[in-house]
Design a protein around this motif. Structure first.
Motif, short mmCIF file in Angstrom:
data_model
loop_
_atom_site.label_atom_id
_atom_site.label_comp_id
_atom_site.label_asym_id
_atom_site.label_seq_id
_atom_site.Cartn_x
_atom_site.Cartn_y
_atom_site.Cartn_z
N VAL A 230 0.86 -1.18 0.00
CA VAL A 230 0.00 0.00 0.00
C VAL A 230 0.90 1.23 0.00
CG1 VAL A 230 -1.79 1.29 1.22
CG2 VAL A 230 -1.80 -1.22 1.29
N GLU A 231 0.61 2.18 -0.89
CA GLU A 231 1.42 3.39 -1.00
C GLU A 231 0.92 4.45 -0.02
OE1 GLU A 231 3.24 6.30 -4.51
OE2 GLU A 231 1.35 5.21 -4.84
N TYR A 232 1.87 5.11 0.66
CA TYR A 232 1.54 6.10 1.69
C TYR A 232 2.28 7.41 1.42
CZ TYR A 232 -0.52 2.57 4.81
OH TYR A 232 -1.32 1.59 5.36
N VAL A 233 1.75 8.47 2.04
CA VAL A 233 2.42 9.76 2.06
C VAL A 233 2.21 10.36 3.44
CG1 VAL A 233 0.40 11.04 1.20
CG2 VAL A 233 2.71 11.96 0.85
N LYS A 234 3.18 11.11 3.95
CA LYS A 234 3.06 11.71 5.28
C LYS A 234 2.25 13.00 5.20
CE LYS A 234 7.19 9.65 7.30
NZ LYS A 234 6.39 8.80 8.23
N MET A 235 1.22 13.09 6.07
CA MET A 235 0.33 14.24 6.08
C MET A 235 0.11 14.70 7.52
SD MET A 235 -2.55 13.33 3.17
CE MET A 235 -3.09 15.05 3.12
N GLY A 236 -0.47 15.89 7.68
CA GLY A 236 -0.80 16.38 9.00
C GLY A 236 -1.11 17.85 8.99
N CYS A 237 -1.15 18.44 10.19
CA CYS A 237 -1.41 19.88 10.33
C CYS A 237 -1.05 20.30 11.75
CB CYS A 237 -2.86 20.22 10.02
SG CYS A 237 -4.05 19.57 11.23
N ILE A 238 -0.89 21.60 11.94
CA ILE A 238 -0.72 22.15 13.27
C ILE A 238 -2.10 22.51 13.80
CG2 ILE A 238 0.21 24.06 14.63
CD1 ILE A 238 2.39 22.21 13.74
N ILE A 239 -2.42 22.04 15.00
CA ILE A 239 -3.73 22.33 15.59
C ILE A 239 -3.55 23.02 16.93
CG2 ILE A 239 -4.89 20.46 14.41
CD1 ILE A 239 -4.72 18.78 16.89
#
Length: 208
Positions: A199-208
């Motif tokens: 399964v192909e992944y990418v790193k994601m997120g945000c500042i909360i």
């Protein structure tokens, strides 16, 4: 004291007022109930939705699932309270008995490896799964928003980096939830045994 003992007082129910920044969905918030669950309660949905090639007994990852400060959240929906539009979307011949636990996710205190990000608290999302019969109905978006609200309440004076490994196939969903790509480089996972279909992944997120 366990991590679940620090939940905000409203953890057992979720108000539509807490989702004012999210698009309206076909799911009525009065039908949803979010609350902490045990690690063992996550494994069946993980197996069904994320890694069916990995046995039930191998679904938990001790490195984070069994840590004292890790939080496991469940989304509950009573099948007898479904609106007609939702009920019509349920697979009538689903091999599993529909349970009132229809979504799970796990939140662990794990740092993201980038010293340039100015955030004292790092929270990593793991194993986010919604039962196939309830996908594309807004439940995942509601559960993710609730998880974020927990940490806004707990660390209200700190900047929090909320990060995770996102399946590339789900990138658009996370972008709609306000997440951004943290690293353009994609990578592959092959399950705990290394023998599952990749399964192909990418790193994601945000500042909360």
């Amino acid at each position: 004291m366990s991590a679940a003992d620090n939940f905000p007082q409203t953890a057992s129910s979720y108000s539509s007022n807490d989702l004012r920044t999210y698009p309206r969905t076909r799911v009525l918030t009065s039908q949803l109930d979010f609350k902490p669950i045990s690690p063992e309660q996550t494994i069946h949905l993980r197996h069904k939705v994320l890694w069916p090639s990995i046995s039930i007994d191998d679904q938990l990852i001790p490195e984070y699932d069994l840590e004292e400060d890790t939080i496991h959240l469940g989304a509950f929906l009573n099948p007898h309270q479904l609106t007609p539009s939702i009920e019509a979307g349920i697979e009538a011949k689903d091999e599993d008995q529909i349970s009132d636990l229809i979504g799970v996710l796990t939140l662990a205190n794990q740092r993201y490896d980038d010293p340039s990000i100015d955030a004292p608290v790092h929270i990593q999302l793991h194993k986010f799964a919604i039962h196939p019969s309830y996908q594309s109905k807004g439940i995942g978006r509601h559960l993710l928003a609730y998880a974020i609200q927990i940490f806004k309440t707990r660390y209200h004076e700190d900047r929090i980096l909320f990060h995770f490994d996102a399946r590339v196939s789900q990138k658009r969903f996370y972008e709609k939830c306000g997440m951004s790509i943290l690293d353009d480089k994609t990578f592959w996972k092959f399950g705990k045994t290394g023998n599952a279909e990749g399964v192909e992944y990418v790193k994601m997120g945000c500042i909360i």
